[in-house]
Design a protein around this motif. Structure first.
Motif, mmCIF file in Angstrom:
data_model
loop_
_atom_site.group_PDB
_atom_site.id
_atom_site.type_symbol
_atom_site.label_atom_id
_atom_site.label_comp_id
_atom_site.label_asym_id
_atom_site.label_seq_id
_atom_site.Cartn_x
_atom_site.Cartn_y
_atom_site.Cartn_z
ATOM 1 N N ARG A 356 27.247 -6.513 63.631
ATOM 2 C CA ARG A 356 25.815 -6.375 63.332
ATOM 3 C C ARG A 356 25.062 -7.640 63.699
ATOM 4 O O ARG A 356 25.394 -8.734 63.227
ATOM 5 N N PRO A 357 24.029 -7.534 64.556
ATOM 6 C CA PRO A 357 23.257 -8.727 64.924
ATOM 7 C C PRO A 357 22.482 -9.275 63.727
ATOM 8 O O PRO A 357 22.142 -8.551 62.790
ATOM 9 N N ILE A 358 22.196 -10.551 63.778
ATOM 10 C CA ILE A 358 21.369 -11.217 62.778
ATOM 11 C C ILE A 358 19.977 -11.388 63.375
ATOM 12 O O ILE A 358 19.823 -11.923 64.467
ATOM 13 N N ALA A 359 18.976 -10.915 62.650
ATOM 14 C CA ALA A 359 17.612 -10.947 63.183
ATOM 15 C C ALA A 359 17.068 -12.360 63.278
ATOM 16 O O ALA A 359 16.291 -12.675 64.179
ATOM 17 N N ARG A 360 17.438 -13.209 62.325
ATOM 18 C CA ARG A 360 16.939 -14.590 62.300
ATOM 19 C C ARG A 360 17.917 -15.453 61.524
ATOM 20 O O ARG A 360 18.576 -14.986 60.604
ATOM 21 N N ARG A 361 18.015 -16.730 61.894
ATOM 22 C CA ARG A 361 18.926 -17.633 61.186
ATOM 23 C C ARG A 361 18.352 -17.969 59.812
ATOM 24 O O ARG A 361 17.163 -18.276 59.664
ATOM 25 N N VAL A 362 19.192 -17.890 58.806
ATOM 26 C CA VAL A 362 18.814 -18.227 57.438
ATOM 27 C C VAL A 362 19.993 -18.934 56.782
ATOM 28 O O VAL A 362 21.064 -18.348 56.598
ATOM 29 N N ASP A 363 19.783 -20.176 56.423
ATOM 30 C CA ASP A 363 20.826 -20.984 55.793
ATOM 31 C C ASP A 363 20.984 -20.591 54.331
ATOM 32 O O ASP A 363 20.199 -19.818 53.779
ATOM 33 N N ASP A 364 21.997 -21.159 53.677
ATOM 34 C CA ASP A 364 22.150 -20.987 52.237
ATOM 35 C C ASP A 364 21.127 -21.841 51.506
ATOM 36 O O ASP A 364 20.813 -22.962 51.924
ATOM 37 N N SER A 365 20.607 -21.319 50.407
ATOM 38 C CA SER A 365 19.695 -22.090 49.566
ATOM 39 C C SER A 365 20.481 -23.055 48.696
ATOM 40 O O SER A 365 21.669 -22.843 48.413
ATOM 41 N N VAL A 366 19.808 -24.115 48.262
ATOM 42 C CA VAL A 366 20.410 -25.098 47.359
ATOM 43 C C VAL A 366 19.480 -25.263 46.162
ATOM 44 O O VAL A 366 18.258 -25.405 46.330
ATOM 45 N N ALA A 367 20.057 -25.222 44.967
ATOM 46 C CA ALA A 367 19.250 -25.330 43.753
ATOM 47 C C ALA A 367 20.032 -26.099 42.695
ATOM 48 O O ALA A 367 21.222 -26.371 42.842
ATOM 49 N N ARG A 368 19.366 -26.441 41.606
ATOM 50 C CA ARG A 368 20.008 -27.115 40.489
ATOM 51 C C ARG A 368 19.202 -26.845 39.226
ATOM 52 O O ARG A 368 18.047 -26.414 39.290
ATOM 53 N N VAL A 369 19.802 -27.107 38.093
ATOM 54 C CA VAL A 369 19.088 -27.088 36.822
ATOM 55 C C VAL A 369 18.941 -28.531 36.373
ATOM 56 O O VAL A 369 19.929 -29.266 36.265
ATOM 57 N N GLY A 370 17.691 -28.945 36.141
ATOM 58 C CA GLY A 370 17.440 -30.336 35.789
ATOM 59 C C GLY A 370 16.618 -30.478 34.537
ATOM 60 O O GLY A 370 16.500 -29.555 33.722
ATOM 61 N N ALA A 371 16.017 -31.636 34.395
ATOM 62 C CA ALA A 371 15.257 -31.969 33.193
ATOM 63 C C ALA A 371 14.100 -31.009 32.966
ATOM 64 O O ALA A 371 13.723 -30.735 31.814
ATOM 65 N N TYR A 372 13.526 -30.493 34.046
ATOM 66 C CA TYR A 372 12.395 -29.582 33.927
ATOM 67 C C TYR A 372 12.757 -28.161 34.343
ATOM 68 O O TYR A 372 11.925 -27.397 34.802
ATOM 69 N N GLY A 373 14.034 -27.796 34.178
ATOM 70 C CA GLY A 373 14.481 -26.443 34.462
ATOM 71 C C GLY A 373 14.997 -26.286 35.879
ATOM 72 O O GLY A 373 15.214 -27.262 36.607
ATOM 73 N N PRO A 374 15.203 -25.037 36.315
ATOM 74 C CA PRO A 374 15.720 -24.790 37.661
ATOM 75 C C PRO A 374 14.765 -25.309 38.733
ATOM 76 O O PRO A 374 13.544 -25.195 38.601
ATOM 77 N N ALA A 375 15.336 -25.876 39.783
ATOM 78 C CA ALA A 375 14.546 -26.402 40.897
ATOM 79 C C ALA A 375 15.262 -26.084 42.201
ATOM 80 O O ALA A 375 16.490 -26.119 42.270
ATOM 81 N N ILE A 376 14.480 -25.774 43.226
ATOM 82 C CA ILE A 376 15.031 -25.459 44.540
ATOM 83 C C ILE A 376 14.981 -26.703 45.414
ATOM 84 O O ILE A 376 13.937 -27.338 45.543
ATOM 85 N N LEU A 377 16.098 -27.049 46.012
ATOM 86 C CA LEU A 377 16.165 -28.202 46.917
ATOM 87 C C LEU A 377 16.109 -27.773 48.383
ATOM 88 O O LEU A 377 15.634 -28.528 49.227
ATOM 89 N N ARG A 378 16.628 -26.587 48.663
ATOM 90 C CA ARG A 378 16.515 -26.009 50.015
ATOM 91 C C ARG A 378 16.281 -24.519 49.828
ATOM 92 O O ARG A 378 17.096 -23.819 49.234
#
Length: 751
Positions: A356-378
């Motif tokens: 199956r072809p991939i329509a567009r490149r999409v990397d894995d997301s990166v996240a964490r839980v910190g002092a102010y709750g969940p945050a997305i890094l990528r």
């Protein structure tokens, strides 16, 4: 009494089983009418008993499918038309689409049960999916989201799959990627000229991984490079072949139980790890994996999210795998088969390739839980291309973002769609991906370039700025980098008039005065603009951008203001010759640039504490200081005073030098530096918020990826009674810049 209404549902409501849900809900309440996909969401016409219609509308939101995300429900009265039953109609095309495309979804529990059921038609089929799971963004070619507009268009459904696809009571009703082994794509293992198909390919792949080999495996949005995380030789070989010297690798754990053995999982972290986005989650490591995350107390871990991942682990693959983007260092992830095979020669020992072809490149997301709750890094797979804000504007806006950690924002009909992470545009292949993503977003939402308000960074030499100059847009707006950081936080919350004090700390950005900013404090709002009210004391950067790669070079500029210094090229500092050369540039004022960069201040501290080598990835020296500081709970900070609109770094660095000379433990110095920075920021905010009459503080910019700094700041700002906002839906680093640019441009405030 018979009633009728027209309903429009906006949000992520296509490709997530929403129409069959509506069909079943209408059947439950004995209602007639129809449902269809439209350009702006899902459209419903409903008629029947008035109490039943009212219950339907209530349950439309409360009982929606788990993968759906409803942003708005519009209900308008209508005249009954005499429908006798309820039907699912074909999609309608009237205007340009503004529907929110669903991000890719992890394989659901029902599909997993079928995957491992020998009696099921899709037993061991690596592309199993339904309306509750599977690829979305990485297969869609156009809107509305229907099979002919996906990368599955070349696989006609057989009778069995067609029956499920057309049955509203089936969970595969209009699941666009649905297929089985009889009619759909499959995987094969390629080792040199040999190809192995079917279940044997998966079993052989697991054996290759157990043997310490490196595998290239096709995923949802691109290829991964995988190896046994516990095999130090395999990890070392992967680093050497990929030219990735020290930047941490992410790992994939077989299941959440294994993840809990290798990292600390709080309830919030577990929820993030197992949530529908399935990102890579940063958490404190409980086990060491040689070479996986050098000099780092955290480990990035994710769970299997495709059927293929589960098949690999079930076939005996090691229970913890390094799973990193398939590319050479700093290049975009490979996602097309021919390109992957060509570019990964010499890196991968074998290739597990899907049809199956991939329509567009999409990397894995990166996240964490910190002092102010969940945050997305990528922000990428699982999150992109979801709308993250509603920005009031009449014309489409295309915001090009920054040069590092680039991501785009396209605003259509007020909805701000943020693209997946693209990367650092200094690399040619990343810039190509940037251009591809622009074309892709505009085509998907049928927006013409000459319609858009084009927004770019104020830096005249940014690649995004130079690219904007070549685009034939009728109106263009430049937005200052650090104001865009602050605006991104406010855009997430739809706060256009809220007056805030915004702290924007990062490594570099073009300032109003032509110097390199990066330690800026503003007051104001998105609507009225942001005034710079304070900043880090100015220093100089010898050699410009190169100082970001050599902490001792940055140190030469900051330390020039300290007067008498010890011989930093001697013990205990042992600075290399590059420091002397940089000091010479400072002395002669040759190729030196003014700066207020907080990122370079952290680099200077890192050099003084012991990080005197060249960095191999962005932010490495600052991360090193944070990791070192975590080894002690020392709470006494060095002095970092705020006076007359400036945070003065001189006492802070003097204390670091004196501590090194007197033999204080390195982790204590690092901790006292971090605590001092936090205390200086809080005292600065105490004064400025009082002066401005502000109660809300915004923190954004790459420096605030430093979770220890946020943890030190939070109790101090809580004591001051300040409400603190940080980025939640886009990264606090430059990956969130484009959203802030779009918000500022919508209000025509570029100052």
């Amino acid at each position: 009494m018979k009633a009728a209404c027209k309903i429009r549902v906006r949000g992520v409501v296509q490709g997530v089983g929403f129409r069959p849900f509506v069909y079943r809900l209408a059947q439950t309440h004995h209602l007639a009418g129809w449902v269809r996909n439209g350009e702006q969401g899902v459209e419903i016409f409903l008629e029947g008993a008035e109490p039943s219609v009212e219950r339907f509308v209530e349950e439309l939101e409360t009982e929606a499918p788990p993968a759906a995300s409803i942003s708005q429900v519009e209900v308008d009265p209508a005249k009954p038309e005499g429908f006798l039953d309820f039907a699912i109609r074909e999609s309608e095309r009237i205007d340009r689409p503004t529907v929110r495309v669903s991000p890719d979804l992890p394989v659901c529990d029902e599909c997993l049960r079928e995957l491992f059921d020998p009696a099921d038609r899709r037993y061991l089929y690596p592309y199993i999916n339904c309306t509750n799971c599977g690829p979305r963004y990485t297969v869609v070619l156009g809107l509305p989201y229907d099979r002919p507009k996906t990368t599955m268009k070349d696989w006609p459904l057989d009778a069995y799959c067609r029956g499920e696809y057309g049955d509203p009571a089936n969970r595969r009703f209009h699941a666009q990627p649905v297929a089985c082994a009889e009619c759909g794509p499959t995987y094969f293992l390629q080792i040199g000229d040999e190809r192995i198909f079917g279940a044997a390919a998966i079993e052989r792949t697991a054996e290759i991984l157990r043997d310490g080999k490196i595998l290239a495996v096709k995923g949802l949005g691109g290829y991964h490079l995988a190896c046994d995380a516990r095999n130090g030789n395999a990890v070392r070989a992967l680093r050497e072949r990929k030219y990735r010297k020290e930047k941490p690798f992410a790992v994939m754990a077989r299941d959440v139980e294994i993840a809990a053995q290798i990292v600390e999982l709080s309830n919030e972290t577990r929820e993030l790890l197992t949530g529908i986005a399935r990102p890579i989650v940063l958490a404190r490591a409980k086990q060491q994996f040689p070479g996986v995350a050098p000099e780092n107390h955290e480990l990035g871990v994710m769970l299997p999210y495709t059927p293929l991942h589960h098949l690999l682990f079930a076939s005996g693959a090691p229970e913890v795998l390094v799973m990193t983007s398939a590319n050479r260092s700093s290049e975009p992830i490979a996602y097309e088969d021919a390109d992957a095979i060509e570019s990964l020669v010499g890196i991968a020992d074998a290739f597990l390739i899907g049809d199956r072809p991939i329509a567009r490149r999409v990397d894995d997301s990166v996240a964490r839980v910190g002092a102010y709750g969940p945050a997305i890094l990528r922000r990428a797979r699982g999150y992109a291309p979801g709308a993250v804000a509603t920005i009031p504007c009449e014309r489409p806006i295309l915001a090009l973002g920054a040069d590092l950690k680039n991501a785009l924002t396209l605003v259509v009909d007020g909805q701000a769609f943020v693209s997946q992470h693209i990367g650092d545009l200094e690399h040619y292949t990343a810039f190509q991906a940037f251009e591809e993503t622009i074309r892709d977003l505009l085509a998907m939402y049928e927006v013409k370039m000459d319609e858009v308000l084009l927004v770019h960074d104020a830096h005249p030499q940014y690649r995004t700025t130079l690219h904007a100059a070549q685009i034939a847009a009728k109106k263009k707006v430049a937005v200052q980098h650090h104001r865009a950081h602050i605006a991104s936080v406010l855009a997430e919350r739809g706060e256009w008039n809220r007056c805030v004090v915004g702290v924007s700390f990062d490594g570099t950005g073009w300032g109003d005065d032509g110097t390199v900013w990066g330690g800026e404090i503003f007051a104001g709002s998105v609507h009225e603009g942001f005034e710079r009210v304070a900043h880090l004391r100015p220093a100089v950067l010898p050699g410009g951008d190169a100082a970001a790669e050599f902490p001792v070079q940055a140190a030469a500029g900051f330390l020039a203001q300290l007067g008498d210094l010890p011989d930093l090229c001697a013990a205990p500092f042992n600075f290399p010759e590059r420091f002397r050369a940089a000091r010479e540039l400072v002395t002669k004022n040759v190729r030196c640039f003014g700066t207020t960069s907080m990122g370079r201040l952290f680099d200077t501290a890192a050099a003084l504490i012991g990080f005197t080598r060249e960095t191999t990835y962005e932010g490495q020296a600052a991360i090193w200081v944070e990791q070192l500081a975590r080894r002690t709970a020392h709470r006494d900070g060095f002095e970092f005073p705020y006076t007359d609109g400036e945070l003065d770094f001189r006492p802070l660095l003097t204390a670091v030098i004196q501590s090194r000379l007197t033999g204080v433990a390195l982790e204590t110095i690092a901790r006292r530096f971090q605590v001092g920075v936090a205390h200086g920021i809080s005292e600065c905010l105490r004064t400025i918020c009082k002066e401005q009459g502000a109660k809300t503080v915004v923190l954004s910019g790459g420096v605030f990826q430093n979770e220890l700094l946020l943890g030190d700041l939070k109790p101090q700002l809580d004591v001051l009674g300040l409400e603190v906002w940080t980025n939640r839906m886009v990264p606090t680093n430059d990956g969130g810049i484009s959203l802030g640019q779009a918000a500022m441009a919508a209000f025509a405030r570029t100052n």
